[in-house]
Scaffold this motif. Structure first.
Motif, PDB file in Angstrom:
ATOM      1  N   GLN A  46       0.835  -1.199   0.000  1.00  0.00           N
ATOM      2  CA  GLN A  46       0.000   0.000   0.000  1.00  0.00           C
ATOM      3  C   GLN A  46       0.874   1.255   0.000  1.00  0.00           C
ATOM      4  OE1 GLN A  46      -2.570   0.317   3.395  1.00  0.00           O
ATOM      5  NE2 GLN A  46      -3.907   1.800   2.402  1.00  0.00           N
ATOM      6  N   GLN A  47       1.929   1.241   0.797  1.00  0.00           N
ATOM      7  CA  GLN A  47       2.838   2.388   0.821  1.00  0.00           C
ATOM      8  C   GLN A  47       3.536   2.563  -0.525  1.00  0.00           C
ATOM      9  OE1 GLN A  47       5.509   1.851   4.117  1.00  0.00           O
ATOM     10  NE2 GLN A  47       3.909   2.151   5.643  1.00  0.00           N
ATOM     11  N   LEU A  48       3.900   1.457  -1.155  1.00  0.00           N
ATOM     12  CA  LEU A  48       4.538   1.517  -2.466  1.00  0.00           C
ATOM     13  C   LEU A  48       3.584   2.080  -3.511  1.00  0.00           C
ATOM     14  CD1 LEU A  48       7.099   0.847  -4.066  1.00  0.00           C
ATOM     15  CD2 LEU A  48       6.158  -1.434  -4.447  1.00  0.00           C
ATOM     16  N   ASP A  49       2.328   1.633  -3.479  1.00  0.00           N
ATOM     17  CA  ASP A  49       1.327   2.176  -4.402  1.00  0.00           C
ATOM     18  C   ASP A  49       1.122   3.667  -4.172  1.00  0.00           C
ATOM     19  OD1 ASP A  49       0.962  -0.283  -5.574  1.00  0.00           O
ATOM     20  OD2 ASP A  49      -0.856  -0.775  -4.441  1.00  0.00           O
ATOM     21  N   SER A  50       1.077   4.058  -2.903  1.00  0.00           N
ATOM     22  CA  SER A  50       0.925   5.486  -2.590  1.00  0.00           C
ATOM     23  C   SER A  50       2.116   6.280  -3.108  1.00  0.00           C
ATOM     24  CB  SER A  50       0.791   5.686  -1.081  1.00  0.00           C
ATOM     25  OG  SER A  50      -0.402   5.138  -0.611  1.00  0.00           O
ATOM     26  N   ALA A  51       3.308   5.727  -2.962  1.00  0.00           N
ATOM     27  CA  ALA A  51       4.514   6.415  -3.447  1.00  0.00           C
ATOM     28  C   ALA A  51       4.465   6.558  -4.968  1.00  0.00           C
ATOM     29  CB  ALA A  51       5.760   5.651  -3.019  1.00  0.00           C
ATOM     30  N   ARG A  52       4.004   5.517  -5.657  1.00  0.00           N
ATOM     31  CA  ARG A  52       3.895   5.605  -7.115  1.00  0.00           C
ATOM     32  C   ARG A  52       2.882   6.674  -7.523  1.00  0.00           C
ATOM     33  NH1 ARG A  52       3.704  -0.704  -7.627  1.00  0.00           N
ATOM     34  NH2 ARG A  52       5.921  -1.150  -7.780  1.00  0.00           N
ATOM     35  N   LYS A  53       1.742   6.692  -6.837  1.00  0.00           N
ATOM     36  CA  LYS A  53       0.716   7.697  -7.145  1.00  0.00           C
ATOM     37  C   LYS A  53       1.254   9.095  -6.890  1.00  0.00           C
ATOM     38  CE  LYS A  53      -3.255   4.743  -6.215  1.00  0.00           C
ATOM     39  NZ  LYS A  53      -4.347   4.441  -5.280  1.00  0.00           N
ATOM     40  N   MET A  54       1.954   9.263  -5.778  1.00  0.00           N
ATOM     41  CA  MET A  54       2.528  10.578  -5.459  1.00  0.00           C
ATOM     42  C   MET A  54       3.546  10.989  -6.518  1.00  0.00           C
ATOM     43  SD  MET A  54       1.234  11.847  -2.750  1.00  0.00           S
ATOM     44  CE  MET A  54       0.300  11.377  -1.349  1.00  0.00           C
ATOM     45  N   GLY A  55       4.336  10.045  -6.997  1.00  0.00           N
ATOM     46  CA  GLY A  55       5.303  10.350  -8.054  1.00  0.00           C
ATOM     47  C   GLY A  55       4.613  10.799  -9.325  1.00  0.00           C
ATOM     48  N   ALA A  56       3.536  10.102  -9.683  1.00  0.00           N
ATOM     49  CA  ALA A  56       2.781  10.493 -10.880  1.00  0.00           C
ATOM     50  C   ALA A  56       2.153  11.865 -10.691  1.00  0.00           C
ATOM     51  CB  ALA A  56       1.710   9.454 -11.184  1.00  0.00           C
ATOM     52  N   LEU A  57       1.604  12.112  -9.498  1.00  0.00           N
ATOM     53  CA  LEU A  57       1.015  13.423  -9.224  1.00  0.00           C
ATOM     54  C   LEU A  57       2.070  14.524  -9.254  1.00  0.00           C
ATOM     55  CD1 LEU A  57      -1.549  12.681  -6.364  1.00  0.00           C
ATOM     56  CD2 LEU A  57      -2.040  13.412  -8.695  1.00  0.00           C
ATOM     57  N   ALA A  58       3.246  14.226  -8.741  1.00  0.00           N
ATOM     58  CA  ALA A  58       4.320  15.229  -8.762  1.00  0.00           C
ATOM     59  C   ALA A  58       4.686  15.586 -10.200  1.00  0.00           C
ATOM     60  CB  ALA A  58       5.540  14.704  -8.007  1.00  0.00           C
ATOM     61  N   GLY A  59       4.727  14.578 -11.068  1.00  0.00           N
ATOM     62  CA  GLY A  59       5.027  14.852 -12.474  1.00  0.00           C
ATOM     63  C   GLY A  59       3.957  15.697 -13.126  1.00  0.00           C
ATOM     64  N   SER A  60       2.690  15.368 -12.879  1.00  0.00           N
ATOM     65  CA  SER A  60       1.610  16.152 -13.486  1.00  0.00           C
ATOM     66  C   SER A  60       1.552  17.559 -12.896  1.00  0.00           C
ATOM     67  CB  SER A  60       0.266  15.434 -13.330  1.00  0.00           C
ATOM     68  OG  SER A  60      -0.106  15.368 -11.971  1.00  0.00           O
ATOM     69  N   LEU A  61       1.866  17.688 -11.602  1.00  0.00           N
ATOM     70  CA  LEU A  61       1.890  19.018 -10.996  1.00  0.00           C
ATOM     71  C   LEU A  61       3.027  19.869 -11.560  1.00  0.00           C
ATOM     72  CD1 LEU A  61       1.004  18.338  -7.260  1.00  0.00           C
ATOM     73  CD2 LEU A  61      -0.397  19.471  -8.974  1.00  0.00           C
ATOM     74  N   ALA A  62       4.162  19.244 -11.820  1.00  0.00           N
ATOM     75  CA  ALA A  62       5.277  19.990 -12.421  1.00  0.00           C
ATOM     76  C   ALA A  62       4.903  20.467 -13.814  1.00  0.00           C
ATOM     77  CB  ALA A  62       6.523  19.110 -12.464  1.00  0.00           C
ATOM     78  N   THR A  63       4.212  19.614 -14.575  1.00  0.00           N
ATOM     79  CA  THR A  63       3.756  20.011 -15.910  1.00  0.00           C
ATOM     80  C   THR A  63       2.773  21.162 -15.810  1.00  0.00           C
ATOM     81  OG1 THR A  63       4.035  17.744 -16.679  1.00  0.00           O
ATOM     82  CG2 THR A  63       2.642  19.178 -18.010  1.00  0.00           C
TER      83      THR A  63
END
Length: 116
Positions: A46-63
């Motif tokens: 669950q923590q790994l999935d959350s980390a992946r989601k956060m990484g994807a969100l960070a990329g979209s937020l940077a864009t």
């Protein structure tokens, strides 16, 4: 045995008991139980999935941040032109009002228009 030795041994027993009852020891003892390992695995997944989601969100937020910076840089000249036009209109209005209603006396508009 005198009182100091008894007190020292009692403190030693208390520390040993605290170590045995501690969270780390409990965790080590539970590692042999399959259900505990399954819960730990599920928690880590669950923590790994959350980390992946956060990484994807960070990329979209940077864009999105880059898009907004570009949009803001494009809007600055339009804003500056609008402010200049408002100030010119304000000066024209003050001059016209001064001439028509106050016999040439200087008129100053007050309020939010001056905060531009």
């Amino acid at each position: 045995l005198d009182g100091a030795e008894i007190e020292a041994r009692r403190d030693c027993v208390r520390r040993a008991r605290a170590e045995l009852e501690g969270e780390h020891t409990r965790h080590l003892l539970l590692l042999g139980e399959p259900k505990y390992l399954e819960r730990q695995e599920a928690s880590l997944r669950q923590q790994l999935d959350s980390a992946r989601k956060m990484g994807a969100l960070a990329g979209s937020l940077a864009t999105r941040q880059a898009e907004l910076r570009l949009e803001l840089s494009e809007a600055r000249p339009r804003y500056a032109a609008a402010v200049a036009k408002v100030k010119k209109l304000q000066a024209d209005f003050e001059a016209t009002l001064s001439e028509l209603h106050f016999g040439g006396k200087r008129v100053n508009l007050m309020g939010a228009i001056n905060a531009l």
